[in-house]
Scaffold this motif. Structure first.
Motif, PDB file in Angstrom:
ATOM      1  N   ALA A 104     -11.502   9.621  -0.223  1.00  0.00           N
ATOM      2  CA  ALA A 104     -10.600   8.705  -0.069  1.00  0.00           C
ATOM      3  C   ALA A 104      -9.865   8.222  -1.077  1.00  0.00           C
ATOM      4  O   ALA A 104      -8.637   7.915  -1.151  1.00  0.00           O
ATOM      5  N   ARG A 105     -10.389   8.325  -2.253  1.00  0.00           N
ATOM      6  CA  ARG A 105      -9.987   8.175  -3.669  1.00  0.00           C
ATOM      7  C   ARG A 105      -8.612   9.249  -3.729  1.00  0.00           C
ATOM      8  O   ARG A 105      -7.528   8.739  -4.470  1.00  0.00           O
TER       9      ARG A 105
ATOM     10  N   VAL B 288     -11.798   2.029  -0.511  1.00  0.00           N
ATOM     11  CA  VAL B 288     -13.131   2.387  -1.634  1.00  0.00           C
ATOM     12  C   VAL B 288     -13.270   1.064  -2.265  1.00  0.00           C
ATOM     13  O   VAL B 288     -13.297   0.921  -3.514  1.00  0.00           O
ATOM     14  N   PRO B 289     -13.728   0.073  -1.475  1.00  0.00           N
ATOM     15  CA  PRO B 289     -14.044  -1.242  -2.090  1.00  0.00           C
ATOM     16  C   PRO B 289     -15.133  -1.073  -3.159  1.00  0.00           C
ATOM     17  O   PRO B 289     -16.320  -0.271  -3.083  1.00  0.00           O
ATOM     18  N   ASP B 290     -15.247  -1.800  -4.103  1.00  0.00           N
ATOM     19  CA  ASP B 290     -16.340  -2.344  -4.942  1.00  0.00           C
ATOM     20  C   ASP B 290     -17.761  -2.460  -4.259  1.00  0.00           C
ATOM     21  O   ASP B 290     -17.820  -3.490  -3.520  1.00  0.00           O
ATOM     22  N   PRO B 291     -18.894  -1.521  -4.345  1.00  0.00           N
ATOM     23  CA  PRO B 291     -19.855  -1.990  -3.538  1.00  0.00           C
ATOM     24  C   PRO B 291     -20.587  -3.137  -3.873  1.00  0.00           C
ATOM     25  O   PRO B 291     -21.476  -3.741  -2.863  1.00  0.00           O
ATOM     26  N   GLU B 292     -20.256  -3.844  -4.799  1.00  0.00           N
ATOM     27  CA  GLU B 292     -21.039  -5.079  -4.989  1.00  0.00           C
ATOM     28  C   GLU B 292     -20.160  -6.358  -4.597  1.00  0.00           C
ATOM     29  O   GLU B 292     -20.506  -7.461  -4.788  1.00  0.00           O
TER      30      GLU B 292
ATOM     31  N   TYR C 198       0.982  -1.158  -0.013  1.00  0.00           N
ATOM     32  CA  TYR C 198      -0.096   0.179   0.040  1.00  0.00           C
ATOM     33  C   TYR C 198       0.919   1.257   0.081  1.00  0.00           C
ATOM     34  O   TYR C 198       0.355   2.191  -0.299  1.00  0.00           O
ATOM     35  N   GLY C 199       2.157   1.188   0.334  1.00  0.00           N
ATOM     36  CA  GLY C 199       2.833   2.249   0.207  1.00  0.00           C
ATOM     37  C   GLY C 199       2.488   3.257   1.526  1.00  0.00           C
ATOM     38  O   GLY C 199       1.798   2.909   2.423  1.00  0.00           O
ATOM     39  N   PRO C 200       2.766   4.674   1.354  1.00  0.00           N
ATOM     40  CA  PRO C 200       2.426   5.583   2.544  1.00  0.00           C
ATOM     41  C   PRO C 200       0.960   5.582   2.760  1.00  0.00           C
ATOM     42  O   PRO C 200       0.506   6.094   3.551  1.00  0.00           O
TER      43      PRO C 200
ATOM     44  N   GLU D 200      -3.253   1.933  -6.302  1.00  0.00           N
ATOM     45  CA  GLU D 200      -4.402   1.072  -6.785  1.00  0.00           C
ATOM     46  C   GLU D 200      -4.922   0.299  -5.550  1.00  0.00           C
ATOM     47  O   GLU D 200      -6.055   0.062  -5.288  1.00  0.00           O
ATOM     48  N   ALA D 201      -3.981  -0.457  -4.777  1.00  0.00           N
ATOM     49  CA  ALA D 201      -4.204  -1.366  -3.936  1.00  0.00           C
ATOM     50  C   ALA D 201      -4.869  -0.490  -2.627  1.00  0.00           C
ATOM     51  O   ALA D 201      -5.883  -0.904  -2.200  1.00  0.00           O
TER      52      ALA D 201
END
Length: 210
Positions: free
Chosen positions: A173-174, A206-210, A132-134, A199-200
């Motif tokens: 968050a994005r 911000v997970p996919d709502p589905e 995830y980096g910083p 991206e990770a």
């Protein structure tokens, strides 16, 4: 998204008792005076309104625990300028004391407001960093300081779960993840690694709502 633009982000290196660490640093100006900001970051009744409920022996050398499972020891407290705590998560973390520390520094600005610096140092062996980096810790602190800003502006208690699942919170968050990617690049990160980390981090917050 004024809050994101108001903060300066730096990724660096430091040390904690367990060894060399990477750091995420947030610097933010508040119009409130130093004593007001210090009270907001140390008074349990106000801390719960922008971060999480806290319990424990809230004195130097004492141990604290946040409602979300974060816990540690109060290592340094010099009102109204410096607060340093160890920052651990989960019962297994006690086997490696000092692997993560958070320090908040406050100083008066010429306009009567406050300059806040928050530094979170975690050992380089932390398995979340390569992925995830910083942004691993940085996005969470961006969200927390958004709550602090709203508190100092006279706002209501921040419901983090509600905000983070709202369209506004997801976009925040994005953009925070992208901003930490820029800090990672500025610190010398490889572009491909940084892109993968952003991206990770975005998928995590911000997970996919589905």
């Amino acid at each position: 998204m004024e809050e994101l633009r108001a903060a300066r982000r730096v990724m660096g290196q430091g040390s904690v008792p367990a060894g060399e660490a990477y750091t995420v640093e947030l610097r933010r100006h508040y119009r409130s005076p130093v004593d007001e900001v210090w009270d907001a970051v140390t008074n349990p009744e106000r801390l719960r309104r922008w971060l999480k409920p806290v319990s424990g022996d809230l004195r130097p050398g004492g141990r604290y625990e946040l409602d979300g499972g974060e816990h540690g020891e109060i290592l340094r407290c010099e009102p109204p300028q410096v607060l340093t705590v160890s920052w651990l998560y989960g019962p297994e973390a006690d086997a490696w004391p000092g692997t993560s520390e958070v320090e908040v520094r406050l100083s008066a600005s010429p306009d009567g407001g406050t300059e806040l610096e928050l530094v979170h140092a975690a050992v380089l062996a932390d398995p979340s960093f390569p992925t995830y980096g910083p942004g691993a810790g940085g996005v969470g602190w961006d969200l927390a300081l958004l709550g602090l800003s709203r508190l100092l502006a006279g706002g209501d208690v921040v419901d983090h779960e509600e905000f983070e699942t709202s369209p506004e919170g997801r976009e925040f968050a994005r953009r925070s993840a992208a901003a930490w990617g820029e800090a990672h690049l500025a610190a010398g990160g490889e572009p491909e690694q940084v892109a993968a980390a952003v991206e990770a981090t975005t998928r995590f917050y911000v997970p996919d709502p589905e």
